[in-house]
Design an enzyme around this catalytic site. Structure first.
Site, PDB file in Angstrom:
ATOM      1  N   GLU A 126      23.012 -21.484  15.866  1.00 30.41           N
ATOM      2  CA  GLU A 126      22.394 -21.884  17.114  1.00 30.41           C
ATOM      3  C   GLU A 126      22.857 -23.293  17.466  1.00 30.41           C
ATOM      4  O   GLU A 126      22.736 -24.190  16.633  1.00 30.41           O
ATOM      5  CB  GLU A 126      20.871 -21.860  16.967  1.00 30.41           C
ATOM      6  N   HIS A 138      16.773 -20.307  23.324  1.00 28.43           N
ATOM      7  CA  HIS A 138      15.608 -20.687  22.519  1.00 28.43           C
ATOM      8  C   HIS A 138      14.489 -21.243  23.409  1.00 28.43           C
ATOM      9  O   HIS A 138      14.001 -22.358  23.219  1.00 28.43           O
ATOM     10  CB  HIS A 138      16.004 -21.712  21.455  1.00 28.43           C
ATOM     11  N   ARG A 144      13.592 -15.756  14.511  1.00 28.68           N
ATOM     12  CA  ARG A 144      14.757 -16.540  14.123  1.00 28.68           C
ATOM     13  C   ARG A 144      16.054 -15.740  14.273  1.00 28.68           C
ATOM     14  O   ARG A 144      16.087 -14.532  14.027  1.00 28.68           O
ATOM     15  CB  ARG A 144      14.603 -17.011  12.678  1.00 28.68           C
TER      16      ARG A 144
END
Length: 332
Positions: free
Chosen positions: A273, A292, A244
């Protein structure tokens, strides 16, 4: 037309015939996720929700609807209020055990790309700067024989150094020394079979040429890597984060890279993000930023979607979810 209704918050990489035979299916068509207001409206009309980490599924949303099941296409589920779902007797599904190989592969790809400055070299070439072979052009560190530090030793962490597994001879194949730190130490037999050494986080950071992060998102891992941790690292070290984004303080990361406190980094997630387009991190040549995509192999994403659909169907038909976050609802 089936009376049961489901809402899927993003397009999926599989066909939905089986689900459509059981329910009326609405798929959100946009690249951006539906807003919270849209979700709040949808849950009043649907029986099943298939969501992603980018969707906020909080108590208000859960209590506002008549959901029979929430199925998340992800391993993590900290975007969902599990306690509220359990109180409403709503099973919550997720997709564990399918990301290990793909994410470990991608971690290794980022490590190699950072070490050999592949992205920098590509930009250099496209800019017309390649004139001839130069002895000191875009030099990077050796991977073979280097020390790898693994922070977090779950499934993905173990896949990074495993020598005997069919899917991974990554670090051992490069004759690396492997240090790891984790909440719990492995059994001596496992350490020996994997060829790893347990150490404190401080020792891992001090000794490692490459540090890879695999810890979950939790209160005690928020900004786990910040100014103090970067100060412990070698100036030649490279940090890889496929966990993360919140594990690394973005301001500290910028300072460490801009000042030369560490040599480079590669991240697959950010905080926030997506990373804002005006972020100073985007100005750095010694940082690789991926959007991601750690699990973005066709096979892995297809398997994730298939598992999420299976959980969704099970909840709609009253069957037990194969991968349930809150199985205690079946005991009450």
């Amino acid at each position: 037309m089936p009376q049961v209704k489901v809402f899927i918050t993003r397009r999926l990489p599989i066909e939905l015939e089986q689900l459509r035979s059981l329910a009326t299916v609405e798929v959100w068509p946009e690249r951006q996720p539906p807003t919270y207001e849209i979700l709040l409206k949808k849950v009043k009309e649907i029986d099943g929700l298939l969501c992603l980490l980018t969707d906020q599924i909080d108590r208000q949303l859960i209590e506002s609807g008549k959901l029979k099941v929430i199925s998340q296409m992800a391993v993590g589920y900290d975007n969902i209020d599990i306690r509220a779902a359990t109180a409403q007797q709503i099973p919550v599904g997720h997709t564990p055990g399918v990301l290990t190989d793909a994410t470990a592969d991608f971690t290794w790809a980022l490590l190699m790309a950072s070490a050999r400055r592949v992205v920098e070299a590509d930009r250099f070439t496209r800019a017309g700067l390649w004139q001839t072979w130069e002895p000191d052009l875009l030099l990077g560190p050796n991977v073979t024989g280097a020390t790898l530090g693994i922070v977090g030793f779950g499934r993905i962490g173990q896949a990074m150094p495993t020598a005997g597994c069919t899917y991974a001879r990554r670090a051992k194949g490069f004759e690396m020394r492997i240090l790891y730190t984790s909440r719990q130490r492995c059994q001596p037999e496992l350490e020996q079979s994997l060829g790893v050494e347990f150490a404190t986080l401080e020792h891992v950071l001090q000794e490692s040429d490459f540090v890879t992060l695999h810890t979950p998102s939790a209160d005690d891992t928020y900004h786990l890597i910040s100014d103090r941790q970067f100060e412990l690292m070698k100036r030649s070290a490279i940090l890889i984060n496929t966990a993360r984004g919140t594990i690394v303080d973005p301001d500290s990361l910028y300072r460490a890279l801009a000042s030369g406190q560490i040599a480079g980094a590669a991240v697959d997630q950010g905080e926030p993000e997506p990373i804002p387009t005006d972020s100073l991190l985007l100005t750095l040549d010694n940082l690789i930023i991926a959007p991601h995509i750690g699990s973005a192999s066709r096979q892995t994403r297809s398997k994730m979607a298939t598992m999420a659909i299976a959980n969704l169907i099970a909840g709609l038909t009253g069957d037990r979810l194969a991968d349930c976050v809150n199985p205690e609802i079946y005991n009450s």
